[in-house]
Design an enzyme around this catalytic site. Structure first.
Site, PDB file in Angstrom:
ATOM      1  N   LYS A  82      -1.172   9.160   4.504  1.00  0.00           N
ATOM      2  CA  LYS A  82      -1.387   8.393   3.272  1.00  0.00           C
ATOM      3  C   LYS A  82      -0.789   9.192   2.116  1.00  0.00           C
ATOM      4  O   LYS A  82      -0.932  10.429   2.085  1.00  0.00           O
ATOM      5  CB  LYS A  82      -2.894   8.195   3.095  1.00  0.00           C
ATOM      6  CG  LYS A  82      -3.320   7.296   1.950  1.00  0.00           C
ATOM      7  CD  LYS A  82      -4.840   7.089   1.984  1.00  0.00           C
ATOM      8  CE  LYS A  82      -5.339   6.163   0.887  1.00  0.00           C
ATOM      9  NZ  LYS A  82      -6.796   5.888   0.984  1.00  0.00           N
ATOM     10  N   SER A 157      -8.271   0.991   0.952  1.00  0.00           N
ATOM     11  CA  SER A 157      -7.071   1.359   0.258  1.00  0.00           C
ATOM     12  C   SER A 157      -6.003   1.966   1.163  1.00  0.00           C
ATOM     13  O   SER A 157      -4.849   2.065   0.760  1.00  0.00           O
ATOM     14  CB  SER A 157      -7.403   2.364  -0.850  1.00  0.00           C
ATOM     15  OG  SER A 157      -7.914   3.571  -0.285  1.00  0.00           O
ATOM     16  N   SER A 181     -12.340   2.760   2.939  1.00  0.00           N
ATOM     17  CA  SER A 181     -10.880   2.634   2.975  1.00  0.00           C
ATOM     18  C   SER A 181     -10.197   3.053   4.264  1.00  0.00           C
ATOM     19  O   SER A 181      -8.983   2.855   4.392  1.00  0.00           O
ATOM     20  CB  SER A 181     -10.254   3.415   1.832  1.00  0.00           C
ATOM     21  OG  SER A 181     -10.407   2.699   0.642  1.00  0.00           O
TER      22      SER A 181
HETATM   23  N1  GLN Z   1     -12.722  -0.455  -1.806  1.00  0.00           N
HETATM   24  C1  GLN Z   1     -13.519   0.604  -2.338  1.00  0.00           C
HETATM   25  C2  GLN Z   1     -13.067   0.911  -3.738  1.00  0.00           C
HETATM   26  O1  GLN Z   1     -12.240   0.239  -4.204  1.00  0.00           O
HETATM   27  C3  GLN Z   1     -13.402   1.816  -1.460  1.00  0.00           C
HETATM   28  C4  GLN Z   1     -12.118   2.505  -1.636  1.00  0.00           C
HETATM   29  C5  GLN Z   1     -12.002   3.735  -0.784  1.00  0.00           C
HETATM   30  O2  GLN Z   1     -12.729   3.909   0.186  1.00  0.00           O
HETATM   31  N2  GLN Z   1     -11.101   4.604  -1.179  1.00  0.00           N
HETATM   32  O3  GLN Z   1     -13.533   1.795  -4.381  1.00  0.00           O
END
Ligand code: GLN
Length: 520
Positions: A82, A157, A181
């Protein structure tokens, strides 16, 4: 031949490397070719680094030729990172314009670990800006498409990392999970994704979102591969004060290869089914897949009891105070002086405002405002301190169940399958609800894994297993057991339905698809 190589698991690749049937260069070239061919239609990669990957592959082949003793199963195996993980000298955009052109001066801890075992880093994957999002539509570099249906999102994400593995561009990839995510995009793309116990993997060299919640973890197409990748990256690192002095269990590279042996692991397992995780608005067909998975676990000798995690409902509200509060502090460093480009020609404050105004996207600004508000004088006690107290209650719910002897909890990973581009962009709260079943696990610092459990109208559904802190070996063994008892299922053999389209250059890009959908 190259098409075949990309279909192998990392373990099967390792066997062929050891037998001298293939080289790491063969494997790496096959995956680089696949990534380059598929990236127009998927946009999963922000960097495909052919030259550097082949250099690492040749070094791995040298190590293999020397017959390196005690070689890790990942020696010579390609992996995708990532784009918020530092690789010395390389880009690290975190999906943001504000880090465009920035070069990492050092390797992240996990990059060092991957180099040490001899894994081959293919490049960097697309992501929601600063890991904020559940659909990958918040990347400054455009959305990522889901190979199961190119008009749908892959989740976020870590959507690029999930798609790289689902679309056979890499057998393994790395994501981060602050509120879901890793697990949510794994569920939406039909692969395995694991969030380790908080403190299991050092966060040194990772772009921080919410430091008390962020964890790094693996994506793979099967459970053994995911466990082996966690084995490579886990362990104490004194540069991250929250990295725990807990040994890395070798069981992670010893999961049973045979389905019969793996299924035995389910016998006598005591599993809890938290009723609050079947949230209002959950898609009925996705719910049926979870119920079928539970029935299969019971047939294999596990006992499943309905349990309650009474504070689950507060998870979302609590998370959206704690995570933005920490993000607002972490993102204060992007001032246009220390990192990335600087905009504006005014005084220091003018430059600061212009750089942050142009460098950050809408979702990131929304989080910074939420967090700054929650931390401001007069509101700090009412919001932030209160949220931390509720966080303790959420954690206690889990503690109570695990003290009663449950090995793990079984739940949906996501209330829905992959949704269309644009479906949740106008309504941030509906987007936030995508993580209702994953956020509490981060709030409590526990390990969680998502594994494929079937299809709903042709789209993948993920089953989540949640365990007590440091129970990763057991959690992987249970996940491997479930994989084993469903190995003959028809849906297991299916590849992403629109995979064939992804190598067609005439296909629209994900951004074009999203724009076309918005017109309809
Ligand atoms: N979807 C969640 C957020 O927007 C979790 C994101 C994540 O785990 N990085 O914060």
């Amino acid at each position: 031949m190259s098409g075949d190589l990309t279909r192998l698991t990392a373990h099967a690749m390792a066997d062929r490397l050891r037998d001298g049937e293939v080289t790491s260069r063969d494997l790496t070239e096959a995956h680089l070719d696949a990534a380059e061919a598929g990236n127009h239609a998927l946009n999963a990669w922000l960097l495909i680094d052919r030259e550097e990957a082949l250099r690492q592959a040749d070094a791995a082949d040298d190590r293999l030729r020397r017959g390196e003793a005690a070689a890790h199963p990942l020696l010579g195996i390609p992996v995708a990172l990532k784009d918020l993980i530092s690789v010395r000298g390389g880009q690290c955009t975190a999906g943001s314009r504000i880090l465009e052109g920035y070069r990492s001066p050092y390797d992240a801890h996990i990059t060092e670990r991957l180099r040490a075992v001899g894994a081959v880093i293919l490049g960097k994957t697309n992501m929601d800006e600063f890991a904020m999002g559940s659909s990958n539509e918040h990347s400054a570099y455009g959305p990522v498409a889901n190979p199961w249906d190119l008009e749908t999102v892959p989740g976020g994400s870590s959507g690029g990392s999930a798609v790289a593995v689902a679309a056979y561009h890499a057998p393994l990839s790395i994501g981060t999970d602050t509120g879901g995510s890793i697990r949510q995009p794994a569920a939406l793309t039909g692969i395995v994704g694991m969030k380790p116990t908080y403190g299991r993997v050092s966060r040194y060299g990772i772009v921080a979102f919410a430091s008390s919640l962020d964890q790094i973890g693996p994506f793979a197409r099967d459970v053994r591969d995911a466990a082996a990748l966690l084995h490579a990256i886990a362990g104490r690192d004194e540069r991250d004060s929250t990295s725990a002095p807990v040994p890395v269990p070798d069981e992670l590279i010893d999961l049973p290869a045979s389905d019969d042996d793996a299924a035995v692991g389910l016998k006598g397992a005591r599993l809890g089914l938290p009723k609050e995780y079947f949230v209002a608005g959950m898609e009925p067909d996705a719910r049926r897949r979870i119920e079928e998975a539970v029935a299969a676990l019971e047939r294999a000798g596990a006992t499943v009891e309905e349990v309650s995690l009474p504070h689950t409902d507060y998870g979302l509200a609590t998370y959206y105070i704690v995570a933005p509060a920490e993000a607002s502090a972490n993102l204060a460093r992007y001032d246009g002086i220390r990192f990335g480009p600087q905009y504006g020609e005014g005084d220091a404050l003018g430059n600061y405002l212009a750089t942050r105004g142009r460098g950050f996207g809408a979702e990131v600004k929304r989080r910074i405002m939420l967090g700054t508000y929650a931390l401001s004088a007069g509101y700090y006690d009412a919001f932030y301190v209160k949220a931390q107290k509720v966080r303790t209650l959420i954690k206690r719910d889990f503690d109570t169940l695990f003290e009663q002897g449950f090995d793990a909890l079984v739940a949906p990973t996501s209330p829905s399958v992959a949704f269309r581009f644009g479906a949740k962009m106008a309504d941030p709260v509906s987007m936030y609800l995508s993580d209702a079943c994953t956020l509490p696990v981060n709030m409590a610092g526990l390990p969680g894994i998502s594994i494929p459990c079937g299809l709903s109208e042709g789209m993948p559904v993920g089953l989540q297993l949640i365990g007590p802190a440091w129970s990763e070996p057991r959690l992987f063994a249970l996940a491997r057991g479930y994989e084993a008892i469903t190995s003959g299922a028809e849906w297991r053999a299916r590849e992403p339905a629109q995979l064939a389209l992804t190598t067609d250059e005439a296909q629209p890009t994900p951004a074009e698809r999203a724009a076309a959908l918005a017109q309809r």
